[in-house]
Write a protein that holds these residues in place. Sequence first.
Motif, mmCIF file in Angstrom:
data_model
loop_
_atom_site.group_PDB
_atom_site.id
_atom_site.type_symbol
_atom_site.label_atom_id
_atom_site.label_comp_id
_atom_site.label_asym_id
_atom_site.label_seq_id
_atom_site.Cartn_x
_atom_site.Cartn_y
_atom_site.Cartn_z
ATOM 1 N N ASP A 47 -8.133 41.529 100.394
ATOM 2 C CA ASP A 47 -7.301 41.597 101.591
ATOM 3 C C ASP A 47 -7.410 40.270 102.329
ATOM 4 O O ASP A 47 -8.469 39.640 102.316
ATOM 5 N N ARG A 48 -6.324 39.869 102.972
ATOM 6 C CA ARG A 48 -6.353 38.687 103.829
ATOM 7 C C ARG A 48 -6.344 39.063 105.300
ATOM 8 O O ARG A 48 -6.257 38.203 106.162
ATOM 9 N N LYS A 49 -6.433 40.358 105.592
ATOM 10 C CA LYS A 49 -6.489 40.815 106.967
ATOM 11 C C LYS A 49 -7.941 41.025 107.391
ATOM 12 O O LYS A 49 -8.813 41.274 106.563
ATOM 13 N N PHE A 50 -8.171 40.935 108.685
ATOM 14 C CA PHE A 50 -9.511 41.061 109.245
ATOM 15 C C PHE A 50 -9.760 42.516 109.642
ATOM 16 O O PHE A 50 -9.138 43.041 110.556
ATOM 17 N N TRP A 51 -10.687 43.157 108.919
ATOM 18 C CA TRP A 51 -11.039 44.540 109.199
ATOM 19 C C TRP A 51 -12.473 44.708 109.669
ATOM 20 O O TRP A 51 -12.782 45.656 110.396
ATOM 21 N N SER A 52 -13.373 43.837 109.235
ATOM 22 C CA SER A 52 -14.792 44.098 109.455
ATOM 23 C C SER A 52 -15.594 42.818 109.281
ATOM 24 O O SER A 52 -15.178 41.909 108.560
ATOM 25 N N GLU A 53 -16.763 42.766 109.941
ATOM 26 C CA GLU A 53 -17.724 41.676 109.726
ATOM 27 C C GLU A 53 -18.843 42.108 108.792
ATOM 28 O O GLU A 53 -19.771 41.355 108.541
ATOM 29 N N GLY A 54 -18.755 43.351 108.293
ATOM 30 C CA GLY A 54 -19.752 43.850 107.359
ATOM 31 C C GLY A 54 -19.082 44.598 106.229
ATOM 32 O O GLY A 54 -17.902 44.968 106.317
ATOM 33 N N ILE A 69 -16.254 49.201 100.852
ATOM 34 C CA ILE A 69 -16.001 49.746 102.193
ATOM 35 C C ILE A 69 -16.129 48.608 103.196
ATOM 36 O O ILE A 69 -17.144 47.906 103.226
ATOM 37 N N ALA A 70 -15.089 48.438 104.041
ATOM 38 C CA ALA A 70 -15.089 47.362 105.039
ATOM 39 C C ALA A 70 -14.597 47.918 106.369
ATOM 40 O O ALA A 70 -13.415 47.806 106.713
ATOM 41 N N GLY A 71 -15.492 48.543 107.109
ATOM 42 C CA GLY A 71 -15.138 49.046 108.426
ATOM 43 C C GLY A 71 -14.132 50.167 108.365
ATOM 44 O O GLY A 71 -14.387 51.245 107.816
ATOM 45 N N ASP A 72 -12.941 49.937 108.929
ATOM 46 C CA ASP A 72 -11.914 50.970 109.025
ATOM 47 C C ASP A 72 -11.323 51.370 107.684
ATOM 48 O O ASP A 72 -10.630 52.396 107.603
ATOM 49 N N ARG A 90 -9.385 48.949 117.149
ATOM 50 C CA ARG A 90 -9.041 47.624 117.678
ATOM 51 C C ARG A 90 -9.652 47.404 119.052
ATOM 52 O O ARG A 90 -9.754 48.332 119.863
ATOM 53 N N ARG A 91 -10.015 46.151 119.316
ATOM 54 C CA ARG A 91 -10.544 45.758 120.610
ATOM 55 C C ARG A 91 -9.506 44.977 121.407
ATOM 56 O O ARG A 91 -9.835 44.294 122.374
ATOM 57 N N ASP A 92 -8.253 45.037 120.977
ATOM 58 C CA ASP A 92 -7.146 44.415 121.703
ATOM 59 C C ASP A 92 -5.935 45.337 121.582
ATOM 60 O O ASP A 92 -6.040 46.451 121.096
ATOM 61 N N GLU A 98 -2.074 45.930 111.221
ATOM 62 C CA GLU A 98 -2.243 44.516 110.896
ATOM 63 C C GLU A 98 -3.693 44.075 110.942
ATOM 64 O O GLU A 98 -3.985 42.883 110.866
ATOM 65 N N GLY A 99 -4.600 45.014 111.109
ATOM 66 C CA GLY A 99 -6.001 44.654 111.186
ATOM 67 C C GLY A 99 -6.349 44.104 112.557
ATOM 68 O O GLY A 99 -5.615 44.283 113.535
ATOM 69 N N HIS A 100 -7.472 43.407 112.639
ATOM 70 C CA HIS A 100 -7.956 42.887 113.911
ATOM 71 C C HIS A 100 -7.541 41.429 114.088
ATOM 72 O O HIS A 100 -7.336 40.696 113.116
ATOM 73 N N ASP A 101 -7.458 41.015 115.323
ATOM 74 C CA ASP A 101 -7.122 39.637 115.649
ATOM 75 C C ASP A 101 -8.354 38.763 115.415
ATOM 76 O O ASP A 101 -9.389 38.980 116.045
#
Length: 418
Positions: A47-54, A69-72, A90-92, A98-101
């Motif tokens: 994936d090129r979208k931002f879902w997780s830092e872990g 498994i990557a977060g959501d 999301r925190r925004d 579209e995943g996270h910013d």
Amino acid sequence: MLRMRSLMVGIAVLLGVIVGVRWFSRAHEKAPPSRKPLIRWEKLVLDRKFWSEGVAVADVNRDGRPDVIAGDVWYEAPRWQRHFLRPVQRRDKGNPEEGHDPHNYSNSFACFADDFNGDGWPDVIILPFPGEACYWYENPKGQGGYWRQHLLWRSACNESPQYADLFGDGRRRLIMAIQPEGQMCWFEIPEDATKPWIPHPISEPKAPGTDRFSHGLGVGDVNRDGRPDVLVTAGWWEQPVDGSKHAGPWKFHPAKLGGPCADMIVFDVDGDSFNDVITSSAHGRGIWWHRQLAEAPGSRFQQHEIYAGFTQTHAIVFTDINGDGRPDLVTGKRWWAHGPKGDKDPLDPEEPNRPAVLYWFEIVTQPGAPPRFIPHQVDDDSGIGTQFTVADLNADRLPDVIVANKKGVFVFLQKREP
């Protein structure tokens, strides 16, 4: 006739000498130097979208193939189809699909997979934005849809929670700090795993390394008594003899183990029979090893630099990458940890936007010489998050690297050539 016999005997002796010399020479030839396999990496962009830092790895659907498994979300092997396991946190105000910013944060800083309720299906802990409530998610057993959410604990602090075999019994425990108590704890799963888990204090209240955004936490046997201890940058808690049955805080040993860091690794780097500590700068520049000094074991450590070629080494995995029987160090750059302008480096103003590299470091030791750390670059457009994992994804018995961060979700399959 006599002369002919003498001549034949002489020829036979000469041939014997020649054969003997050739045999001796071959027997004493130097064996060709052993050659290490050439390691290369096949990059898979899940994936090129931002879902997780872990990120975690588990056979989610029990089809015999490890999934990611990557977060959501989770990715189903072998085609890596994306599935949502919970509503996007999301925190925004952006579009959840579209995943996270990447200018902001996700609500997944670490993922740990295991069967928490004993039903034979892997579940997942998703560690949130530091300090917030932590949940585990129950595998729907192939039924699809969102996974059922269960509160684990009301606060998850320190930016490098650990999930490790703390008591040497083959069972991993969650180790993290909680607030407002300011205590380091290990967590026990209750008989009813859907209820909040049971925290057991490792530290006294208001202890170092327990703030919401504390950096630096590790599990390892500092004093080599056979029992893993718990470390922060200000020192370490010694595991008591009765281990998980112990009631109350563990004994704390103050020690200077460097500045703010990420995962803390315990290992005898220089082979002197004293375990040392490896750390990396979570937001600055530097990877180090801290040599435990024999004249003051457990209390005095001497810091040595391993590498300073990039910043934001916000996670470490310690495992044997090249199969030589010795663990290696895997880390990389967390890209845009605080956005494109949030992390300043006086040595390099453009550092936040430098390539998101991924490396492994081979540790080489020789008698009478200091240890060497040989860097090997894996990639320059992925990096790491705040936690990642190494696992064999394709059953070839070679460790692969799996990361999730603001660049996306990536798998690096190890390939070897003779």
